[in-house]
Design a protein around this motif. Structure first.
Motif, PDB file in Angstrom:
ATOM      1  N   PHE A 152       1.485  -5.827  -7.408  1.00 38.95           N
ATOM      2  CA  PHE A 152       0.712  -6.865  -8.109  1.00 38.95           C
ATOM      3  C   PHE A 152       1.366  -8.239  -7.925  1.00 38.95           C
ATOM      4  N   HIS A 153       2.034  -8.425  -6.788  1.00 38.83           N
ATOM      5  CA  HIS A 153       2.655  -9.715  -6.496  1.00 38.83           C
ATOM      6  C   HIS A 153       1.566 -10.793  -6.381  1.00 38.83           C
ATOM      7  N   HIS A 160      -1.476  -3.050  -0.029  1.00 38.34           N
ATOM      8  CA  HIS A 160      -2.652  -3.772   0.494  1.00 38.34           C
ATOM      9  C   HIS A 160      -3.971  -3.116   0.106  1.00 38.34           C
ATOM     10  N   ASN A 205       7.862  -4.647 -10.351  1.00 34.20           N
ATOM     11  CA  ASN A 205       7.291  -5.040  -9.057  1.00 34.20           C
ATOM     12  C   ASN A 205       6.981  -3.781  -8.247  1.00 34.20           C
TER      13      ASN A 205
HETATM   14  C1  LIG Z   1       3.933  -6.777  -1.125  1.00 34.96           C
HETATM   15  C2  LIG Z   1       4.321  -5.521  -0.431  1.00 34.96           C
HETATM   16  C3  LIG Z   1       5.338  -4.681  -0.936  1.00 34.96           C
HETATM   17  C4  LIG Z   1       6.250  -5.048  -2.071  1.00 34.96           C
HETATM   18  O1  LIG Z   1       5.640  -5.293  -3.268  1.00 34.96           O
HETATM   19  P1  LIG Z   1       6.344  -6.260  -4.362  1.00 34.96           P
HETATM   20  O2  LIG Z   1       5.451  -6.140  -5.547  1.00 34.96           O
HETATM   21  O3  LIG Z   1       6.392  -7.638  -3.780  1.00 34.96           O
HETATM   22  O4  LIG Z   1       7.703  -5.706  -4.644  1.00 34.96           O
HETATM   23  C5  LIG Z   1       5.553  -3.480  -0.283  1.00 34.96           C
HETATM   24  N1  LIG Z   1       4.841  -3.114   0.789  1.00 34.96           N
HETATM   25  C6  LIG Z   1       3.885  -3.903   1.321  1.00 34.96           C
HETATM   26  C7  LIG Z   1       3.104  -3.418   2.502  1.00 34.96           C
HETATM   27  C8  LIG Z   1       3.601  -5.139   0.744  1.00 34.96           C
HETATM   28  O5  LIG Z   1       2.667  -5.924   1.285  1.00 34.96           O
END
Ligand SMILES: *Cc1c(COP(=O)(O)O)cnc(C)c1O
Length: 342
Positions: A152-153, A130, A29
């Motif tokens: 890549f969530h 983002h 992640n």
């Molecule tokens: C989604 C996100 C993360 C974390 O990413 P994961 O893949 O969910 O661990 C970190 N920083 C920001 C700004 C995010 O939007």
């Protein structure tokens, strides 16, 4: 293959080409990727990292989990990214790194930040969760600082359901990073020089990424149509502040935030949120609260971040995804205009 199998290797190679960067390493992640990007430098415990409180909790948690101290910098009024002109005043003899965040599809002032980092001999790790596939004057967002992290969530512009990566151009980081990802081991040997973790991406997630990467252009075009509609309807409306359009950035149209400013209309964010909820539209207070206001940050010196606080208390992220029908965007805008014009 149980790890770094053929799908993993293929996704890594495709991303190196797609993002125009020398190295991509995949992770389970984005958060673990960011933790390990900080970990690789072995900064002394208690060292300071200059960062923004206007972000998802992950950014600040990655600093804290490494035994480092987040030092919060305010954001810019026009695009909500960390204000590069406020960084130097926060540098002390304990500062080791800067961790800025590209937000909503806007990019930080990477040129100024990288210049400050060079001058003061600091590392730079961008939280690019983002900013996948964005370009500044044609250069991909993956190429700035020492590392950029992409998440890549499932909620992100490009996703592998769960997953993330680090991009970097220096050869010296690669072996240690792979070691940290996999139990501290140097792969294919018995040597275990690092204190590592298990942050590997699985073949199933890599396969998902290979599928989604093929459709990215189509997803971006649809997101652009959504955002163009929002902008056309909501620009110049008293009480609704929009982010500027960054002229030199090719955005990925990740999010569409509005800042509800009661000073012009006496309408509040909560009123807009409720009116939309009443017609079945779910919005997010994103980012709220500031990470500097988290309980786990209570012992840190008080952050002087008035503009971040102002935006965080008024911001609402409107629905923005590639399957969103432009007719529904119109309906959302109708409702917002009805509320603020009352
Ligand atoms: C989604 C996100 C993360 C974390 O990413 P994961 O893949 O969910 O661990 C970190 N920083 C920001 C700004 C995010 O939007």
């Amino acid at each position: 293959m149980t790890h770094t199998g053929p799908k993993h290797v293929k996704l890594q190679e495709e991303l190196e080409k797609f993002l125009n960067v020398k190295h991509v390493e995949l992770f389970a992640n984005g958060h673990l990727a960011m933790e390990l990007a900080l970990n690789i430098f072995d900064f002394p415990k208690g060292s300071e990292v200059i960062t923004t409180p206007f972000t998802f909790g992950s950014t600040t948690q990655a600093i804290l989990r490494n035994g480092l101290v987040p030092v919060f910098c305010d954001i810019r009024e026009d695009d909500f990214t960390m204000d590069a002109e406020k960084i130097e005043a926060l540098i002390t003899d304990k500062t080791v790194a800067i961790l800025p965040v590209h937000v909503y599809g806007n990019m930080c002032d990477v040129k100024r930040i990288d210049e400050i980092a060079k001058k003061h001999n600091l590392k730079v790790i961008y939280d690019g969760a983002h900013a996948f596939d964005e370009k500044l004057d044609g250069v991909d967002s993956s190429n700035f600082g020492d590392f950029t992290m992409f998440s890549f969530h499932a909620t992100k512009v490009f996703n592998t359901v769960e997953g993330g990566c680090l991009t970097f151009n220096s050869d010296e980081y690669k072996q240690k990073l792979i070691g940290l990802r996999q139990f501290g081991q140097i792969v294919h040997t018995d040597a275990v020089p690092y204190i590592g973790t298990n942050a590997k991406m699985t073949e199933v997630h890599a396969a998902m990424g290979l599928c989604n990467l093929r459709h990215l252009d189509e997803y971006l075009a649809r997101r652009k149509a959504v955002i163009d509609t929002y902008r056309a309807r909501l620009s110049g409306v008293p009480g609704i502040k929009l982010s500027v359009v960054q002229e030199n950035v090719r955005s990925n149209y990740a999010y569409f935030p509005i800042v509800v400013e009661e000073k012009d209309t006496s309408v509040t964010r909560e009123a807009v949120e409720k009116a939309l909820m009443d017609i079945g539209v779910f919005t997010r207070r994103y980012f709220y609260p500031l990470t500097s206001d988290f309980e786990c940050c209570a012992d840190l010196p008080k952050a002087d971040v008035p503009y971040a606080k102002y935006v965080s208390e008024r911001v609402l992220a409107l629905p923005c995804y590639s399957d969103l029908d432009v007719k529904d965007v119109e309906r959302i805008c109708d409702k917002i205009l009805e509320v603020v014009k009352k």
